[in-house]
Design a protein around this motif. Structure first.
Motif, PDB file in Angstrom:
ATOM      1  N   ASN A 190      34.921  28.076 -55.459  1.00 40.56           N
ATOM      2  CA  ASN A 190      35.431  29.105 -54.543  1.00 40.56           C
ATOM      3  C   ASN A 190      36.713  29.762 -55.025  1.00 40.56           C
ATOM      4  O   ASN A 190      37.183  30.715 -54.391  1.00 40.56           O
ATOM      5  CB  ASN A 190      35.667  28.477 -53.163  1.00 40.56           C
ATOM      6  CG  ASN A 190      34.369  28.143 -52.448  1.00 40.56           C
ATOM      7  OD1 ASN A 190      33.653  29.026 -51.996  1.00 40.56           O
ATOM      8  ND2 ASN A 190      34.052  26.868 -52.372  1.00 40.56           N
ATOM      9  N   SER A 193      36.558  33.287 -58.719  1.00 36.06           N
ATOM     10  CA  SER A 193      36.732  34.742 -58.764  1.00 36.06           C
ATOM     11  C   SER A 193      38.160  35.157 -59.086  1.00 36.06           C
ATOM     12  O   SER A 193      38.395  35.940 -60.008  1.00 36.06           O
ATOM     13  CB  SER A 193      36.275  35.363 -57.443  1.00 36.06           C
ATOM     14  OG  SER A 193      34.892  35.165 -57.258  1.00 36.06           O
ATOM     15  N   VAL A 196      38.965  34.374 -62.740  1.00 38.43           N
ATOM     16  CA  VAL A 196      38.339  35.319 -63.675  1.00 38.43           C
ATOM     17  C   VAL A 196      39.118  36.626 -63.726  1.00 38.43           C
ATOM     18  O   VAL A 196      39.380  37.170 -64.795  1.00 38.43           O
ATOM     19  CB  VAL A 196      36.874  35.567 -63.282  1.00 38.43           C
ATOM     20  CG1 VAL A 196      36.282  36.721 -64.087  1.00 38.43           C
ATOM     21  CG2 VAL A 196      36.041  34.313 -63.500  1.00 38.43           C
ATOM     22  N   VAL A 197      39.509  37.121 -62.567  1.00 37.16           N
ATOM     23  CA  VAL A 197      40.266  38.379 -62.513  1.00 37.16           C
ATOM     24  C   VAL A 197      41.605  38.225 -63.221  1.00 37.16           C
ATOM     25  O   VAL A 197      41.995  39.061 -64.042  1.00 37.16           O
ATOM     26  CB  VAL A 197      40.464  38.821 -61.049  1.00 37.16           C
ATOM     27  CG1 VAL A 197      41.406  40.022 -60.985  1.00 37.16           C
ATOM     28  CG2 VAL A 197      39.124  39.172 -60.418  1.00 37.16           C
ATOM     29  N   LEU A 266      37.165  44.268 -61.275  1.00 37.20           N
ATOM     30  CA  LEU A 266      36.665  42.950 -60.859  1.00 37.20           C
ATOM     31  C   LEU A 266      37.363  42.473 -59.590  1.00 37.20           C
ATOM     32  O   LEU A 266      36.738  41.856 -58.725  1.00 37.20           O
ATOM     33  CB  LEU A 266      36.873  41.934 -61.981  1.00 37.20           C
ATOM     34  CG  LEU A 266      35.945  42.059 -63.193  1.00 37.20           C
ATOM     35  CD1 LEU A 266      36.375  41.073 -64.280  1.00 37.20           C
ATOM     36  CD2 LEU A 266      34.498  41.795 -62.789  1.00 37.20           C
ATOM     37  N   GLN A 267      38.653  42.767 -59.489  1.00 38.98           N
ATOM     38  CA  GLN A 267      39.393  42.353 -58.296  1.00 38.98           C
ATOM     39  C   GLN A 267      38.831  43.034 -57.055  1.00 38.98           C
ATOM     40  O   GLN A 267      38.668  42.405 -55.998  1.00 38.98           O
ATOM     41  CB  GLN A 267      40.871  42.679 -58.456  1.00 38.98           C
ATOM     42  CG  GLN A 267      41.733  42.166 -57.310  1.00 38.98           C
ATOM     43  CD  GLN A 267      43.205  42.428 -57.557  1.00 38.98           C
ATOM     44  OE1 GLN A 267      43.562  43.297 -58.353  1.00 38.98           O
ATOM     45  NE2 GLN A 267      44.053  41.679 -56.890  1.00 38.98           N
ATOM     46  N   ARG A 269      35.780  44.165 -56.700  1.00 37.14           N
ATOM     47  CA  ARG A 269      34.413  43.692 -56.459  1.00 37.14           C
ATOM     48  C   ARG A 269      34.381  42.277 -55.903  1.00 37.14           C
ATOM     49  O   ARG A 269      33.544  41.956 -55.052  1.00 37.14           O
ATOM     50  CB  ARG A 269      33.623  43.732 -57.770  1.00 37.14           C
ATOM     51  CG  ARG A 269      33.295  45.117 -58.285  1.00 37.14           C
ATOM     52  CD  ARG A 269      32.188  45.771 -57.462  1.00 37.14           C
ATOM     53  NE  ARG A 269      31.818  47.054 -58.010  1.00 37.14           N
ATOM     54  CZ  ARG A 269      30.882  47.233 -58.939  1.00 37.14           C
ATOM     55  NH1 ARG A 269      30.253  46.174 -59.435  1.00 37.14           N
ATOM     56  NH2 ARG A 269      30.586  48.428 -59.379  1.00 37.14           N
ATOM     57  N   LEU A 270      35.266  41.424 -56.384  1.00 36.88           N
ATOM     58  CA  LEU A 270      35.187  39.999 -56.064  1.00 36.88           C
ATOM     59  C   LEU A 270      36.057  39.577 -54.894  1.00 36.88           C
ATOM     60  O   LEU A 270      35.904  38.474 -54.386  1.00 36.88           O
ATOM     61  CB  LEU A 270      35.570  39.167 -57.293  1.00 36.88           C
ATOM     62  CG  LEU A 270      34.679  39.361 -58.524  1.00 36.88           C
ATOM     63  CD1 LEU A 270      35.212  38.546 -59.695  1.00 36.88           C
ATOM     64  CD2 LEU A 270      33.243  38.976 -58.214  1.00 36.88           C
ATOM     65  N   ASP A 271      37.004  40.431 -54.489  1.00 41.88           N
ATOM     66  CA  ASP A 271      37.895  40.089 -53.381  1.00 41.88           C
ATOM     67  C   ASP A 271      37.374  40.739 -52.118  1.00 41.88           C
ATOM     68  O   ASP A 271      37.574  41.940 -51.901  1.00 41.88           O
ATOM     69  CB  ASP A 271      39.320  40.546 -53.682  1.00 41.88           C
ATOM     70  CG  ASP A 271      40.327  40.002 -52.675  1.00 41.88           C
ATOM     71  OD1 ASP A 271      39.895  39.523 -51.609  1.00 41.88           O
ATOM     72  OD2 ASP A 271      41.529  40.019 -52.980  1.00 41.88           O
TER      73      ASP A 271
END
Length: 279
Positions: A190, A193, A196-197, A266-267, A269-271
């Motif tokens: 969890n 993400s 990765v960002v 990515l931030q 998309r993933l947040d």
């Protein structure tokens, strides 16, 4: 995000495939010193007659390899420290976060200069190994990675502090799951993400650090090419032959821009919080 990903793919393809069709980056031709762009030398040649395009792309391999290895190493160290601090809390959190604060308080560039200036051959290592390309990349990655993990550690700690109070984590504790299993199976997935960002964005920063150290002669050293030491070689002729400085500088700029755009995308998309706020 798409622009950053597309630019990054183009850079990686050029770095991977370009040296296959260009002359060897170490091939000397003193009769063609500072030659202008031509079919044989698309970007011209440097002070030793070496193909500038070949050295630029080969240097890209080195700079990107250092950045990738360093970013992964820093992410592993930071994730481990942040996860232990956030999950266990108490004295473990206090000790690990004071360690993190201490590393963050160190003057980064002077510390890196001191560490990079150490001669591996004097530490008993084989001179041939110390002069190899792989050792140069690994050495620089370890030096930068050992002080570049603090941002990931703080990010992971904050996420772990929030997640350890969730119902599914409490249920795992009641069920008798070990702390290692809980961290590995319930918390780590969890927080993947944000890690990765953060790692993606840090690659651009690491490229700048590597370039600065190589520019100072303390990073990747000739004859191995990197964008930083290519800029060093261009200092004395920057006014007479500006292309020697323009091309590696542009490569650094485009690569850092690509990773920053990719990280920002990515931030978003993933947040989920950021996405819901923007909508």
């Amino acid at each position: 995000m798409r622009a950053g990903a597309a630019l990054l793919v183009l850079l990686l393809l050029a770095v991977a495939l370009g040296p296959l069709v260009l002359p060897a980056p170490e091939a000397l031709d003193l009769a063609a010193r500072y030659a202008p762009p031509s079919w044989e030398h698309p970007l011209g040649t440097d002070e030793l007659g070496r193909d500038l395009a070949a050295r630029l792309l080969h240097g890209g391999r080195v700079s990107l390899a250092v950045a990738a290895v360093t970013a992964v190493l820093a992410a592993i160290i930071g994730t481990g420290i942040g996860l232990l601090a956030g999950f266990h809390g108490g004295w473990a959190d206090a000790v690990l976060m004071r360690l993190t604060d201490g590393v963050m308080a160190l003057p980064l560039l002077p510390l890196l200069i001191v560490l990079a200036a150490a001669d591996p051959a004097r530490l008993g290592l084989d001179p041939e190994l110390a002069a190899s390309e792989g050792f140069a990349v690994a050495r620089l990655a370890v030096i930068i990675g050992c002080v570049g993990w603090t941002t990931v550690a703080r990010l992971v700690r904050a996420s772990a502090l929030s997640l350890r109070s969730r119902d599914y984590v409490r249920a795992a504790v009641v069920a008798g799951a070990s702390p290692g299993r809980i961290m590995r199976r319930h918390i780590l997935p969890n927080i993947a993400s944000p890690v990765v960002v953060s790692t993606t964005i840090s690659v651009g920063h690491i490229i700048l650090i590597e370039s600065a150290l190589s520019f100072l002669g303390l990073g990747i050293r000739p004859p191995l090419a990197s964008w930083g030491n290519m800029l060093t070689g261009a200092m004395d002729v920057v006014w007479s032959t500006p292309a020697l400085a323009v091309w590696p500088g542009a490569a650094i700029l485009l690569t850092v821009l690509a990773f920053n755009l990719l990280g920002d995308g990515l931030q978003k998309r993933l947040d989920p919080k950021l996405v819901s706020t923007s909508t």
